[in-house]
Design a protein around this motif. Structure first.
Motif, PDB file in Angstrom:
ATOM      1  N   SER A 343      -3.379  30.730  94.827  1.00 16.53           N
ATOM      2  CA  SER A 343      -2.887  32.115  94.728  1.00 16.53           C
ATOM      3  C   SER A 343      -3.917  33.122  95.240  1.00 16.53           C
ATOM      4  O   SER A 343      -4.013  34.240  94.745  1.00 16.53           O
ATOM      5  CB  SER A 343      -2.504  32.443  93.278  1.00 16.53           C
ATOM      6  N   SER A 344      -4.697  32.721  96.235  1.00 12.97           N
ATOM      7  CA  SER A 344      -5.681  33.616  96.825  1.00 12.97           C
ATOM      8  C   SER A 344      -5.217  34.035  98.218  1.00 12.97           C
ATOM      9  O   SER A 344      -4.204  33.543  98.729  1.00 12.97           O
ATOM     10  CB  SER A 344      -7.046  32.926  96.920  1.00 12.97           C
ATOM     11  N   VAL A 345      -5.957  34.969  98.843  1.00  8.36           N
ATOM     12  CA  VAL A 345      -5.686  35.413 100.207  1.00  8.36           C
ATOM     13  C   VAL A 345      -7.007  35.417 100.969  1.00  8.36           C
ATOM     14  O   VAL A 345      -8.093  35.446 100.380  1.00  8.36           O
ATOM     15  CB  VAL A 345      -5.043  36.822 100.232  1.00  8.36           C
ATOM     16  N   TRP A 346      -6.893  35.357 102.295  1.00 10.66           N
ATOM     17  CA  TRP A 346      -8.064  35.523 103.160  1.00 10.66           C
ATOM     18  C   TRP A 346      -8.114  36.970 103.636  1.00 10.66           C
ATOM     19  O   TRP A 346      -7.173  37.480 104.225  1.00 10.66           O
ATOM     20  CB  TRP A 346      -7.990  34.595 104.373  1.00 10.66           C
ATOM     21  N   ARG A 347      -9.242  37.622 103.371  1.00  6.00           N
ATOM     22  CA  ARG A 347      -9.507  38.932 103.943  1.00  6.00           C
ATOM     23  C   ARG A 347     -10.452  38.762 105.128  1.00  6.00           C
ATOM     24  O   ARG A 347     -11.218  37.797 105.186  1.00  6.00           O
ATOM     25  CB  ARG A 347     -10.162  39.858 102.920  1.00  6.00           C
ATOM     26  N   VAL A 348     -10.380  39.683 106.053  1.00  7.03           N
ATOM     27  CA  VAL A 348     -11.351  39.716 107.151  1.00  7.03           C
ATOM     28  C   VAL A 348     -12.283  40.886 106.888  1.00  7.03           C
ATOM     29  O   VAL A 348     -11.867  42.052 106.929  1.00  7.03           O
ATOM     30  CB  VAL A 348     -10.656  39.850 108.514  1.00  7.03           C
ATOM     31  N   ILE A 369       4.145  41.085  94.557  1.00  8.53           N
ATOM     32  CA  ILE A 369       3.635  42.379  94.114  1.00  8.53           C
ATOM     33  C   ILE A 369       2.290  42.112  93.447  1.00  8.53           C
ATOM     34  O   ILE A 369       2.210  41.418  92.433  1.00  8.53           O
ATOM     35  CB  ILE A 369       4.605  43.057  93.145  1.00  8.53           C
ATOM     36  N   VAL A 370       1.226  42.645  94.063  1.00  8.67           N
ATOM     37  CA  VAL A 370      -0.127  42.403  93.566  1.00  8.67           C
ATOM     38  C   VAL A 370      -0.829  43.716  93.332  1.00  8.67           C
ATOM     39  O   VAL A 370      -0.431  44.776  93.846  1.00  8.67           O
ATOM     40  CB  VAL A 370      -0.938  41.529  94.561  1.00  8.67           C
ATOM     41  N   GLU A 371      -1.910  43.642  92.562  1.00 13.53           N
ATOM     42  CA  GLU A 371      -2.739  44.816  92.339  1.00 13.53           C
ATOM     43  C   GLU A 371      -3.448  45.192  93.642  1.00 13.53           C
ATOM     44  O   GLU A 371      -3.947  44.326  94.368  1.00 13.53           O
ATOM     45  CB  GLU A 371      -3.760  44.509  91.254  1.00 13.53           C
ATOM     46  N   ALA A 372      -3.464  46.471  93.958  1.00 12.77           N
ATOM     47  CA  ALA A 372      -4.108  46.923  95.190  1.00 12.77           C
ATOM     48  C   ALA A 372      -5.603  46.623  95.146  1.00 12.77           C
ATOM     49  O   ALA A 372      -6.246  46.715  94.093  1.00 12.77           O
ATOM     50  CB  ALA A 372      -3.861  48.417  95.387  1.00 12.77           C
ATOM     51  N   PHE A 373      -6.177  46.265  96.316  1.00 13.11           N
ATOM     52  CA  PHE A 373      -7.603  45.931  96.405  1.00 13.11           C
ATOM     53  C   PHE A 373      -8.087  46.244  97.815  1.00 13.11           C
ATOM     54  O   PHE A 373      -7.307  46.598  98.709  1.00 13.11           O
ATOM     55  CB  PHE A 373      -7.826  44.452  96.060  1.00 13.11           C
ATOM     56  N   ASP A 374      -9.396  46.124  98.034  1.00 10.01           N
ATOM     57  CA  ASP A 374      -9.992  46.386  99.338  1.00 10.01           C
ATOM     58  C   ASP A 374      -9.672  45.228 100.270  1.00 10.01           C
ATOM     59  O   ASP A 374     -10.103  44.103 100.044  1.00 10.01           O
ATOM     60  CB  ASP A 374     -11.508  46.549  99.192  1.00 10.01           C
ATOM     61  N   VAL A 375      -8.902  45.488 101.329  1.00 14.13           N
ATOM     62  CA  VAL A 375      -8.468  44.421 102.227  1.00 14.13           C
ATOM     63  C   VAL A 375      -9.370  44.292 103.442  1.00 14.13           C
ATOM     64  O   VAL A 375      -9.132  43.432 104.298  1.00 14.13           O
ATOM     65  CB  VAL A 375      -7.012  44.656 102.675  1.00 14.13           C
ATOM     66  N   GLY A 376     -10.409  45.147 103.558  1.00 16.38           N
ATOM     67  CA  GLY A 376     -11.283  45.056 104.721  1.00 16.38           C
ATOM     68  C   GLY A 376     -10.534  45.395 105.996  1.00 16.38           C
ATOM     69  O   GLY A 376      -9.873  46.427 106.117  1.00 16.38           O
ATOM     70  N   GLU A 377     -10.636  44.493 106.983  1.00 13.23           N
ATOM     71  CA  GLU A 377      -9.953  44.691 108.256  1.00 13.23           C
ATOM     72  C   GLU A 377      -8.508  44.192 108.227  1.00 13.23           C
ATOM     73  O   GLU A 377      -7.775  44.352 109.198  1.00 13.23           O
ATOM     74  CB  GLU A 377     -10.729  43.975 109.367  1.00 13.23           C
ATOM     75  N   ILE A 379      -5.454  41.416 105.894  1.00 14.03           N
ATOM     76  CA  ILE A 379      -5.177  40.167 105.177  1.00 14.03           C
ATOM     77  C   ILE A 379      -4.594  39.184 106.163  1.00 14.03           C
ATOM     78  O   ILE A 379      -3.661  39.506 106.915  1.00 14.03           O
ATOM     79  CB  ILE A 379      -4.214  40.410 104.003  1.00 14.03           C
ATOM     80  N   VAL A 380      -5.120  37.970 106.162  1.00 12.36           N
ATOM     81  CA  VAL A 380      -4.705  36.949 107.118  1.00 12.36           C
ATOM     82  C   VAL A 380      -3.322  36.424 106.742  1.00 12.36           C
ATOM     83  O   VAL A 380      -3.045  36.159 105.567  1.00 12.36           O
ATOM     84  CB  VAL A 380      -5.727  35.793 107.153  1.00 12.36           C
TER      85      VAL A 380
END
Length: 406
Positions: A343-348, A369-377, A379-380
């Motif tokens: 249940s994770s994501v890859w950020r760049v 629907i997830v809590e907003a967070f810093d996505v960097g460049e 989400i992959v």
């Protein structure tokens, strides 16, 4: 005629004569075994020569081929999504079925012959609380009431007689003994108490007779529908004999199977609003409760929804349901393609992969629907071969349809 000597001479000449030579065998028959032997010898000789050559010939060194130079590592290209931050409402869509919480067996509390049946007492019929559904011949019960009334009157009469006798006995005792206490036997106290008990018993019998008489008119204390019935005029029923069933309209509810993940996104569930859709119509409902256990096979829980007053859906109807959850202020709606293992994501971040496990509020048909967070460049989206923390990647922006962001 020859002499004996001449005969002996002829026999000796015949014995000395050479025998005729046997006929020559066919050439073909003699050649076959010779050719077979020659072929076998040739094979043996060839094998022997091969073995001898392999032992004597020097082993030639195999040529060493230089490996082609490895291609330079290419930085993988990934598609990234920058979602839009915004409010969301957690909602869960599911399917359910209309059920009845409880059915009521139709059975009279008194026995007798049925003399009248209401039109509503048919399968599918509806009735209101207090409506008379059928009547049992009341004459026997009316006679029982009259008998109980007569018994009560007799008991009251005996009580009055005992009281009068007691009063007379106390007066006579006072004339003879003055102010001395009157004994209970003289004052007929036991007889009066017995008469009081007889009156109470007669009153109870009368009340029971009147109750039985009232039960000859069969009614139910709730609004409901008839499921099935086999009653008809002229039928004789016994006390407690079931002849059909009905259910209260307030016992109609919607049962909705729900996964544990969806259940967690709605907790606490009691009192939440819901929408029920069937045959193009929409009805409001409220979650009343959840099942105490999970289904043994699906491991799903069940939610029970109460429909608004006046809404009657036939039990067994399949319905679509939307369950409303909390209103959230700062969220992302991510497509399922963004979810990685655990249940994770890859950020760049700075051109490198960085794993992050956001808080998932709900899984809906629109996405996660997830809590907003810093996505960097960004989400992959999708899988990345050889993905690992810190892997350098090139990015390509993904323009999402709908509300996933840009």
């Amino acid at each position: 005629m020859s002499s004996p000597a001449e005969h002996v001479r002829l026999e000796n000449e015949a014995a000395a004569a050479p025998e005729p030579a046997p006929a020559a065998e066919p050439v073909e028959r003699r050649r076959r075994p010779i050719m077979g032997i020659v072929q076998i010898l040739a094979v043996v000789a060839a094998v022997a020569l091969a073995i001898a050559y392999s032992r004597e010939a020097p082993t030639a060194a195999a040529p060493v081929l230089a490996a082609p130079p490895a291609p330079a590592a290419e930085t993988p290209l990934v598609r990234v999504l920058v979602p839009e931050r915004g409010p969301s409402q957690v909602s869960v869509r599911a399917t359910g079925a209309v059920e009845v919480r409880s059915n009521v067996a139709l059975a009279p509390q008194v026995g007798g012959q049925v003399v009248e049946v209401a039109d509503s007492l048919r399968a599918g019929g509806s009735f209101n609380a207090g409506d008379v559904l059928f009547i049992i011949d009341p004459r026997d019960y009316e006679l029982a009431v009259a008998q109980a009334e007569a018994d009560l009157a007799a008991a009251l009469s005996r009580l009055k007689l005992r009281q009068a006798e007691g009063d007379a006995a106390r007066e006579n005792y006072a004339l003879l003994h003055g102010d001395a206490p009157v004994p209970d036997l003289v004052a007929k106290v036991p007889q009066i108490e017995q008469s009081l008990a007889d009156v109470a018993s007669a009153e109870a019998r009368l009340a029971r007779a009147e109750l039985d008489l009232s039960r000859t008119a069969f009614a139910l204390p709730f609004d409901g529908r008839i499921t099935e019935t086999s009653i008809f005029v002229g039928q004789t029923l016994n006390t407690g004999q079931s002849f059909g069933s009905a259910f209260p309209t307030e016992a109609i509810e919607v049962a909705v199977p729900i996964s544990q993940d969806d259940l967690a996104s709605l907790t606490p569930v009691a009192g939440r609003n819901a929408e029920v859709r069937v045959a193009g119509e929409r009805f409001s409902a409220v979650i009343d409760r959840r099942s105490a256990t999970l289904d043994e096979r699906s491991r799903f829980a069940r939610l029970f929804l109460t429909l608004d007053d006046g809404v009657e859906l036939p039990p067994g109807t399949f319905v679509d349901v939307t369950l409303s959850g909390d209103d959230l202020t700062s969220t992302f709606v991510l497509p399922e393609a963004s979810e990685q293992a655990g249940s994770s994501v890859w950020r760049v971040v700075d051109g490198q992969l960085s794993a992050y496990a956001p808080q998932v509020y709900a899984r809906t048909s629109e996405g996660l629907i997830v809590e907003a967070f810093d996505v960097g460049e960004g989400i992959v989206l999708g899988s990345v071969p050889g993905a690992e923390e810190g892997l350098a990647v090139r990015t390509e922006s993904f323009v999402a349809p709908g509300g996933f962001g840009g």
